[in-house]
Write an enzyme that holds these catalytic residues in place. Sequence first.
Site, short mmCIF file in Angstrom:
data_model
loop_
_atom_site.label_atom_id
_atom_site.label_comp_id
_atom_site.label_asym_id
_atom_site.label_seq_id
_atom_site.Cartn_x
_atom_site.Cartn_y
_atom_site.Cartn_z
N HIS A 132 1.00 -1.23 5.87
CA HIS A 132 0.48 -0.46 7.00
C HIS A 132 -0.78 -1.11 7.57
O HIS A 132 -1.01 -1.04 8.79
CB HIS A 132 0.18 0.98 6.56
CG HIS A 132 1.39 1.84 6.44
ND1 HIS A 132 1.40 3.19 6.74
CD2 HIS A 132 2.67 1.54 6.05
CE1 HIS A 132 2.62 3.68 6.55
NE2 HIS A 132 3.39 2.70 6.11
N HIS A 147 11.13 -0.70 -0.92
CA HIS A 147 11.46 0.70 -1.17
C HIS A 147 12.14 0.87 -2.52
O HIS A 147 12.47 2.01 -2.90
CB HIS A 147 12.35 1.25 -0.07
CG HIS A 147 11.64 1.49 1.22
ND1 HIS A 147 12.28 1.85 2.40
CD2 HIS A 147 10.31 1.41 1.54
CE1 HIS A 147 11.38 1.98 3.37
NE2 HIS A 147 10.19 1.72 2.88
N ARG A 165 2.53 -0.09 -0.01
CA ARG A 165 2.70 0.52 1.31
C ARG A 165 1.43 0.42 2.14
O ARG A 165 1.46 0.14 3.34
CB ARG A 165 3.11 1.99 1.13
CG ARG A 165 3.36 2.73 2.43
CD ARG A 165 3.83 4.15 2.16
NE ARG A 165 4.00 4.91 3.39
CZ ARG A 165 3.55 6.15 3.57
NH1 ARG A 165 2.90 6.77 2.60
NH2 ARG A 165 3.75 6.78 4.71
N ASN A 218 -0.26 7.66 8.05
CA ASN A 218 -1.09 7.18 6.95
C ASN A 218 -1.69 8.27 6.08
O ASN A 218 -2.33 7.97 5.08
CB ASN A 218 -2.24 6.33 7.50
CG ASN A 218 -1.77 4.99 8.03
OD1 ASN A 218 -0.72 4.49 7.65
ND2 ASN A 218 -2.55 4.39 8.93
#
Length: 318
Positions: free
Chosen positions: A65, A187, A61, A90
């Site tokens: 990001h 995911h 992740r 975040n």
Amino acid sequence: MGLVRFFCSFLVFLSCLIAVYGQGTRIGFYSTTCPNAETIVQTTVASHFGSDPRVAPGLLRMHNHDCFVQGCDGSVLLSGPNSERTAGANVNLRGFEVIDDAKTQLEAACPGVVSCADILALAARDSVSLTNGQSWQVPTGRRDGRVSLASNVNNLPSPSDSLAIQQRKFAAFRLNTRDLVALVGGHTIGTAACGFITNRIFNSTGNTADPTMDQTFVPQLQRLCPQNGDGSARLDLDTGSGNTFDTSYFINLSRNRGILQSDHVLWTNPTTRPIVQEFMTSGSNFNVQFARSMVKMSNIGVKTGRNGEIRRVCSAVN
């Protein structure tokens, strides 16, 4: 004749510029300058994973990001009162200590050579491999960004995004709908905060607010995320297989058991449903496409050549 000679000389000059300043990433960038770089990162990630498996989805992740904000330049790693990592999207990122540990070891082996941005890209790949996913070759050669501002974190995909909004956000980085479905398929590992789904599983009277969900699944979610409970409590994004990188996530979507609204629409929308069906029936196709899309994403806005820097401390204060 003179013009031809000049043109040929110009091409040679241009090729030299390309060699010196770089035009992107490549496989084996550190093969001579730091030949054990990938092994050091891999060993470090595996060590931390052994102590806390949650670092795997955290690192995946974090890389995503990083790339969606000013490109894959490691700017998400920088600390400071107004840095990217302080932005709302975040604040729950996990795995900074893994990158710092790998960087410390790399600085001991090859001082000032391996960028933090590359460490993060490699760590994301290794995290997928450690959770039973397929590995892939990661092009390296990124340099680190110097700017990290929370105010720039304004276009990350959101748990409530419609498919159209997700497509627009991905298309901004030349990622197509197939890339979108594959990357969101990440995911299959990791968790989400209850606060992101309470509006789907409750309404003002306490009943389900989303009739398109599997209604036999809703009570389970309501027990995990009570209506007035802790919104920061977490649940698996891939129910029943949250620690394994597999196709179970897509199977859950087909059963209307997608946790986030942004996941659920991948099944309910006719544009993406065929891709979900393909990936749920062919783990090979999913793994191949995921690797391809990760490489594509990891080349967003990279800094190479004289752009950026090689930070000695990845979490330096911005």
